[in-house]
Design a protein around this motif. Structure first.
Motif, PDB file in Angstrom:
ATOM      1  N   ARG A  48       2.031 -46.052 -19.954  1.00 56.58           N
ATOM      2  CA  ARG A  48       0.871 -45.683 -19.131  1.00 56.58           C
ATOM      3  C   ARG A  48       1.289 -44.754 -17.995  1.00 56.58           C
ATOM      4  O   ARG A  48       2.306 -44.992 -17.331  1.00 56.58           O
ATOM      5  CB  ARG A  48       0.212 -46.923 -18.567  1.00 56.58           C
ATOM      6  N   HIS A  49       0.470 -43.726 -17.792  1.00 57.65           N
ATOM      7  CA  HIS A  49       0.730 -42.801 -16.679  1.00 57.65           C
ATOM      8  C   HIS A  49       0.433 -43.525 -15.370  1.00 57.65           C
ATOM      9  O   HIS A  49      -0.681 -44.023 -15.168  1.00 57.65           O
ATOM     10  CB  HIS A  49      -0.133 -41.551 -16.822  1.00 57.65           C
ATOM     11  N   SER A  50       1.414 -43.599 -14.494  1.00 59.82           N
ATOM     12  CA  SER A  50       1.317 -44.392 -13.265  1.00 59.82           C
ATOM     13  C   SER A  50       0.077 -44.091 -12.442  1.00 59.82           C
ATOM     14  O   SER A  50      -0.575 -45.004 -11.934  1.00 59.82           O
ATOM     15  CB  SER A  50       2.559 -44.175 -12.399  1.00 59.82           C
ATOM     16  N   CYS A  51      -0.263 -42.820 -12.304  1.00 54.87           N
ATOM     17  CA  CYS A  51      -1.413 -42.453 -11.482  1.00 54.87           C
ATOM     18  C   CYS A  51      -2.726 -42.767 -12.191  1.00 54.87           C
ATOM     19  O   CYS A  51      -3.650 -43.299 -11.581  1.00 54.87           O
ATOM     20  CB  CYS A  51      -1.334 -40.967 -11.122  1.00 54.87           C
ATOM     21  N   ASP A  52      -2.817 -42.487 -13.478  1.00 52.91           N
ATOM     22  CA  ASP A  52      -4.043 -42.775 -14.224  1.00 52.91           C
ATOM     23  C   ASP A  52      -4.404 -44.252 -14.153  1.00 52.91           C
ATOM     24  O   ASP A  52      -5.572 -44.620 -14.039  1.00 52.91           O
ATOM     25  CB  ASP A  52      -3.890 -42.399 -15.704  1.00 52.91           C
ATOM     26  N   THR A  70       5.482 -47.867 -17.678  1.00 53.22           N
ATOM     27  CA  THR A  70       4.693 -46.966 -16.857  1.00 53.22           C
ATOM     28  C   THR A  70       5.596 -45.876 -16.295  1.00 53.22           C
ATOM     29  O   THR A  70       6.805 -46.062 -16.163  1.00 53.22           O
ATOM     30  CB  THR A  70       3.981 -47.711 -15.699  1.00 53.22           C
ATOM     31  N   GLY A  71       4.975 -44.739 -15.972  1.00 58.71           N
ATOM     32  CA  GLY A  71       5.718 -43.653 -15.354  1.00 58.71           C
ATOM     33  C   GLY A  71       4.827 -42.445 -15.127  1.00 58.71           C
ATOM     34  O   GLY A  71       3.847 -42.241 -15.840  1.00 58.71           O
ATOM     35  N   TYR A  72       5.172 -41.677 -14.116  1.00 61.79           N
ATOM     36  CA  TYR A  72       4.536 -40.371 -13.930  1.00 61.79           C
ATOM     37  C   TYR A  72       4.989 -39.462 -15.076  1.00 61.79           C
ATOM     38  O   TYR A  72       5.899 -39.808 -15.835  1.00 61.79           O
ATOM     39  CB  TYR A  72       4.950 -39.778 -12.586  1.00 61.79           C
ATOM     40  N   CYS A  73       4.398 -38.296 -15.195  1.00 61.44           N
ATOM     41  CA  CYS A  73       4.752 -37.346 -16.257  1.00 61.44           C
ATOM     42  C   CYS A  73       6.248 -37.115 -16.337  1.00 61.44           C
ATOM     43  O   CYS A  73       6.831 -37.077 -17.427  1.00 61.44           O
ATOM     44  CB  CYS A  73       4.023 -36.012 -16.061  1.00 61.44           C
ATOM     45  N   PHE A  74       6.891 -37.001 -15.170  1.00 62.52           N
ATOM     46  CA  PHE A  74       8.332 -36.753 -15.128  1.00 62.52           C
ATOM     47  C   PHE A  74       9.097 -37.898 -15.798  1.00 62.52           C
ATOM     48  O   PHE A  74       9.983 -37.677 -16.622  1.00 62.52           O
ATOM     49  CB  PHE A  74       8.825 -36.614 -13.683  1.00 62.52           C
ATOM     50  N   ALA A 127       4.063 -35.476 -23.164  1.00 69.05           N
ATOM     51  CA  ALA A 127       3.719 -36.874 -23.423  1.00 69.05           C
ATOM     52  C   ALA A 127       3.104 -37.568 -22.210  1.00 69.05           C
ATOM     53  O   ALA A 127       3.127 -38.792 -22.120  1.00 69.05           O
ATOM     54  CB  ALA A 127       4.965 -37.629 -23.881  1.00 69.05           C
ATOM     55  N   ARG A 128       2.500 -36.820 -21.278  1.00 71.80           N
ATOM     56  CA  ARG A 128       1.961 -37.435 -20.053  1.00 71.80           C
ATOM     57  C   ARG A 128       0.900 -38.475 -20.349  1.00 71.80           C
ATOM     58  O   ARG A 128       0.659 -39.386 -19.588  1.00 71.80           O
ATOM     59  CB  ARG A 128       1.428 -36.409 -19.063  1.00 71.80           C
TER      60      ARG A 128
END
Length: 194
Positions: A48-52, A70-74, A127-128
């Motif tokens: 899961r994208h952290s911000c989303d 979880t993670g940001y795009c980076f 893969a964001r």
């Protein structure tokens, strides 16, 4: 090409859980494009994208992205590179500069990957994570990234780096919460232009 295969502190593909997942995803496939696609889709859809999703902690190292899912795009790009490298597929890092609010300043970097496929050469993938307005896919040779720079001040950097940018690592490691990082996303064009 060896630089795009090696393990590092951040791209820790020799970590037991990362290596196990990489092997599970590859299964009995021998085709690097098929393996790259399944790895891409797994990271895109399962992390899961952290911000989303407004999730903590802020992850950076590939094994932490996998552990916390979880993670940001980076960070997602770090895990994807680790899974690919664990399967002997060269993977690097790419960046765009995008408007955070889609209306001009402020800007931030956006991170994604390039994978080397024997039949296509370097192929960029993002893969964001898909959401309304974002539909990133793996359909070589067509590039289907999450975003396309279109506003003044936005740009697409052509470089494929063997390691994530230091400014990205520093930002991920400096913040503990998704919203703390959101207020301090990296934006250093000079790093890429030097």
């Amino acid at each position: 090409m060896q630089d795009y295969l090696k393990p590092t502190e951040i791209i820790d593909w020799q970590h037991p859980q990362v290596l196990s997942l990489a092997r599970d995803l590859a299964g009995d496939r021998a085709d690097s494009t098929a393996i790259a696609k399944i790895c891409f889709e797994w990271v895109r859809d399962e992390i899961r994208h952290s911000c989303d999703y407004r999730l903590n902690p802020v992850t950076c190292r590939a094994s932490d992205v996998l552990e916390f899912r979880t993670g940001y795009c980076f960070a997602k790009s770090h895990l994807l590179a680790a899974l690919l490298r664990a399967n002997g597929i060269p993977a690097g890092f790419c960046y765009q500069r995008l408007s955070i609010n889609d209306d001009g300043a402020p800007y931030s970097l956006h991170g994604f990957n390039a994978v080397y496929l024997p039949e296509w050469g370097w192929y960029r993938v993002d893969a964001r994570g898909n959401k309304l307005g974002v539909n990133a896919k793996f359909v070589p040779p067509e590039e289907c990234l999450a975003y396309q720079p279109r506003l003044p001040g936005e740009c697409d950097f052509p470089e494929i780096f063997p390691e994530p940018l230091a400014v990205v690592i520093e930002a991920l490691q400096a913040h503990q919460t998704w919203d703390g990082l959101l207020k301090n996303l990296p934006d250093r064009v000079s790093v890429l232009n030097s």
